[in-house]
Motif scaffolding. Structure first.
Motif, mmCIF file in Angstrom:
data_model
loop_
_atom_site.group_PDB
_atom_site.id
_atom_site.type_symbol
_atom_site.label_atom_id
_atom_site.label_comp_id
_atom_site.label_asym_id
_atom_site.label_seq_id
_atom_site.Cartn_x
_atom_site.Cartn_y
_atom_site.Cartn_z
ATOM 1 N N ALA A 11 16.495 2.117 3.424
ATOM 2 C CA ALA A 11 16.029 2.332 1.924
ATOM 3 C C ALA A 11 14.994 1.248 2.053
ATOM 4 O O ALA A 11 13.826 1.441 1.403
ATOM 5 C CB ALA A 11 17.198 1.915 1.043
ATOM 6 N N THR A 14 11.780 3.027 3.876
ATOM 7 C CA THR A 14 11.255 4.523 3.555
ATOM 8 C C THR A 14 11.297 4.822 2.024
ATOM 9 O O THR A 14 10.815 5.726 1.662
ATOM 10 C CB THR A 14 12.344 5.373 4.306
ATOM 11 N N SER A 15 11.960 3.834 1.037
ATOM 12 C CA SER A 15 11.980 4.126 -0.360
ATOM 13 C C SER A 15 11.546 3.098 -1.143
ATOM 14 O O SER A 15 11.309 2.170 -0.793
ATOM 15 C CB SER A 15 13.364 4.799 -0.711
ATOM 16 N N ASP A 79 20.971 8.745 4.614
ATOM 17 C CA ASP A 79 19.961 9.605 4.244
ATOM 18 C C ASP A 79 20.607 11.083 4.670
ATOM 19 O O ASP A 79 20.202 12.258 4.068
ATOM 20 C CB ASP A 79 18.766 9.452 5.028
ATOM 21 N N ASN A 114 12.162 7.890 -8.920
ATOM 22 C CA ASN A 114 13.337 8.342 -7.915
ATOM 23 C C ASN A 114 14.165 9.493 -8.707
ATOM 24 O O ASN A 114 15.205 9.346 -9.167
ATOM 25 C CB ASN A 114 14.239 6.988 -7.887
#
Ligand SMILES: CC(C)(COP(=O)(O)OP(=O)(O)OC[C@H]1O[C@@H](n2cnc3c(N)ncnc32)[C@H](O)[C@@H]1OP(=O)(O)O)[C@@H](O)C(=O)NCCC(=O)NCCS
Length: 157
Positions: A11, A14-15, A79, A114
């Motif tokens: 997380a 990548t986010s 994921d 998100n």
């Protein structure tokens, strides 16, 4: 804990779910778990076929005693298992635990783009109560923080 560590570091890398660029290590995750336990806060995992595929937790929203009925939660799903209901199950389990624990309000802080988390929380009965535009930055982009809230116990105050 290694499974939770992998989910958290994925997380981070990548986010914008976690507003940090630096990966964490196993020792810091163990310290986090001990802190949660010391605070009497749950850390719940979703397990499928012996594998941890997600986790969720909550902590008092702010440390001052006046916030004792309000908790802020977080939920993460591996994921390759997203979109199959794991996040919804974790939120339901956290809400049940919070209610049993005498908590009255659950709060989430979600990055404004998100969509998966915003939908997940809307479906679970959270309502948007605040939006703070551009207060964060990651991957060279400004980030909005959206607060969502769910009343766990009605009639209070
Ligand atoms: C947000 C997250 C926890 C959702 O968990 P999940 O197990 O995928 O969620 P569910 O399968 O229970 O789905 C819940 C809702 O989210 C929607 N959703 C899930 N993934 C989505 C995606 N990639 N895009 C859009 N909507 C999505 C589902 O359609 C569902 O909404 P609906 O019932 O209105 O159709 C998961 O995507 C995740 O771990 N993301 C990275 C970490 C994160 O963002 N955590 C939250 C921080 S606030």
């Amino acid at each position: 804990m290694p499974a939770i560590l992998d989910i958290v570091n994925h997380a981070i890398a990548t986010s914008t779910a976690i507003w940090s660029d630096e990966p964490v290590d196993l020792a810091s995750r163990h310290a986090w778990l001990e802190d949660r336990r010391a605070a009497g806060s749950p850390v719940l995992v979703a397990e499928d076929d012996g594998e941890v595929v997600g986790f969720g937790s909550y902590l008092q929203f702010r440390a001052w005693s006046g916030y004792r009925h309000a908790v802020e939660h977080s939920v993460y799903v591996r994921d390759d298992r997203r979109g199959s209901g794991v996040g919804s199950l974790l939120i339901g389990a956290l809400l049940a635990r919070a209610r049993a624990d005498g908590k009255q309000v659950m709060i989430g802080g979600i990055e404004g783009r998100n969509i998966a988390s915003l939908r997940l929380h809307r479906r679970a009965g959270f309502i948007e109560v605040g939006r703070m535009p551009g207060i964060g930055e990651k991957f060279g982009r400004k980030l909005d923080l959206v607060f969502v809230q769910k009343q766990i116990v009605y009639g209070a105050p």
